[in-house]
Scaffold this active site. Sequence first.
Site, PDB file in Angstrom:
ATOM      1  N   ASN A  10      24.910 -19.223  32.837  1.00  0.00           N
ATOM      2  CA  ASN A  10      26.194 -18.864  33.439  1.00  0.00           C
ATOM      3  C   ASN A  10      27.049 -20.123  33.458  1.00  0.00           C
ATOM      4  OD1 ASN A  10      28.338 -18.053  34.983  1.00  0.00           O
ATOM      5  ND2 ASN A  10      27.151 -17.730  36.864  1.00  0.00           N
ATOM      6  N   TRP A  11      27.999 -20.163  32.552  1.00  0.00           N
ATOM      7  CA  TRP A  11      28.813 -21.381  32.430  1.00  0.00           C
ATOM      8  C   TRP A  11      29.832 -21.526  33.565  1.00  0.00           C
ATOM      9  CZ3 TRP A  11      30.358 -21.761  26.484  1.00  0.00           C
ATOM     10  CH2 TRP A  11      29.176 -21.857  25.735  1.00  0.00           C
ATOM     11  N   HIS A  96      27.807 -11.926  41.631  1.00  0.00           N
ATOM     12  CA  HIS A  96      27.451 -13.336  41.824  1.00  0.00           C
ATOM     13  C   HIS A  96      27.930 -13.797  43.203  1.00  0.00           C
ATOM     14  CE1 HIS A  96      27.102 -17.644  41.362  1.00  0.00           C
ATOM     15  NE2 HIS A  96      26.267 -17.395  40.367  1.00  0.00           N
ATOM     16  N   GLU A  98      29.206 -16.450  44.202  1.00  0.00           N
ATOM     17  CA  GLU A  98      30.508 -17.131  44.235  1.00  0.00           C
ATOM     18  C   GLU A  98      31.653 -16.122  44.274  1.00  0.00           C
ATOM     19  OE1 GLU A  98      29.682 -19.661  40.874  1.00  0.00           O
ATOM     20  OE2 GLU A  98      28.209 -20.714  42.110  1.00  0.00           O
ATOM     21  N   GLY A 174      23.394 -24.823  42.743  1.00  0.00           N
ATOM     22  CA  GLY A 174      24.170 -26.053  42.598  1.00  0.00           C
ATOM     23  C   GLY A 174      23.792 -27.145  43.585  1.00  0.00           C
ATOM     24  N   GLY A 235      22.853 -22.039  35.951  1.00  0.00           N
ATOM     25  CA  GLY A 235      24.219 -22.545  36.013  1.00  0.00           C
ATOM     26  C   GLY A 235      24.333 -23.916  35.364  1.00  0.00           C
ATOM     27  N   GLY A 236      24.324 -24.953  36.175  1.00  0.00           N
ATOM     28  CA  GLY A 236      24.567 -26.328  35.712  1.00  0.00           C
ATOM     29  C   GLY A 236      23.782 -26.725  34.467  1.00  0.00           C
TER      30      GLY A 236
HETATM   31  P1  13P Z   1      22.796 -23.646  39.282  1.00  0.00           P
HETATM   32  O1  13P Z   1      21.762 -23.439  38.213  1.00  0.00           O
HETATM   33  O2  13P Z   1      23.849 -24.622  38.931  1.00  0.00           O
HETATM   34  O3  13P Z   1      22.171 -23.866  40.615  1.00  0.00           O
HETATM   35  O4  13P Z   1      23.581 -22.221  39.392  1.00  0.00           O
HETATM   36  C1  13P Z   1      22.870 -21.056  39.506  1.00  0.00           C
HETATM   37  C2  13P Z   1      23.804 -19.920  39.341  1.00  0.00           C
HETATM   38  O5  13P Z   1      24.646 -19.675  40.182  1.00  0.00           O
HETATM   39  C3  13P Z   1      23.704 -19.126  38.113  1.00  0.00           C
HETATM   40  O6  13P Z   1      24.468 -17.970  38.198  1.00  0.00           O
END
Ligand code: 13P
Length: 251
Positions: A10-11, A96, A98, A174, A235-236
Site C-alpha cells: 500500500n503505497w 483502511h 487512515e 507506521g 505500507g512503508g
Molecule cells: P506500515 O507497513 O507502514 O506500518 O503500514 C501498514 C499499512 O497501513 C498498510 O496498509
Amino acid sequence: MSRKKIAAGNWKMNTQINEGIALAKYIADAERDKGVITILAVPFTHIYAIQKKIKSSSKVLLAAQNCHHKTSGAFTGEISPVMLAGMKVPYVILGHSERREYNYEDNALLALKLRAALNSGLKVIFCCGESLNIRKAGNHLHHVQLQLQESLFQIEVREMKHITIAYEPIWAIGTGETASPAQAQEMHEAIRAMLKQKYGKGVAEKTSILYGGSVKGNNAKSIFSQQDVDGGLVGGASLSGEEFVSIINSF
Ligand code: 13P
C-alpha cells in the site's frame, strides 16, 4: 486447505509518477516467488501509466486505495468503482484505518462501499483493526468483530470469494512496532472463527487474511509462518523494491 498467499503493498500518498513507475517495474521484473499473489495499491494518478509499463506476464496486480460508494454523479473529486473496473483494476482497498480516521469512514459507509465495489466487479481488500486504547482495554476482538459485522457481513456468501481481509492494528501502523506473531495469530484465528460462524467452514478456510503493521523484510517470515496469517498488507516497506521483494519471498 491451502489458501492464497498474498503480498500487497500500500503505497498510500507516496511517490511521484516516475518513481512509481520505476518501483512497479522493479517489482514486476524481480526474481520473486510467483506463487505469491503480488498486489500494488498505487495512487489513482499512477494506475494508467503503471498498467502500460508492466507486462501482464509479470503477474503484478494493481489495487486502488479507495473508491466511492456511488457509481457516478455529482461527487467532486471522487473515483467510482465502475471507473476502476472499466480500467481493469482488479482490487480496491476499503476500510483502511487512515480513511476511517481522516475521512470519517464508518462501518455503515464501508458497507455501502463494499456493496458498490462488488457490484462493479472489483475484488476487495477489507481492512479492520483496533487502536491502542481498545487493545489496552482488552476489547480488540470485540472491536474487530463489530467492524466485520456492520460492514463485511452485509455481503452474500457467494461474494466472499472476492474478499481478502487485512487485519491492521492501528498501533502497529507506521510505528515500527509490529504485533507479535502470537498476537497476529490470535486475531487471525478469531477472525476465521467469525467467518466460519457467519458463512460456514468452506468460506472461513478459503478466505485469505493478511496482517498489516510495520511488516519488514526482517520480520515477515515469523509473521507469515503463523497458521492463520496468509500474507501481508505492507505500507512503508513496500516503497523499497528490494525490501518488498524480500517480503514477497518470505513465505
Ligand atoms: P506500515 O507497513 O507502514 O506500518 O503500514 C501498514 C499499512 O497501513 C498498510 O496498509
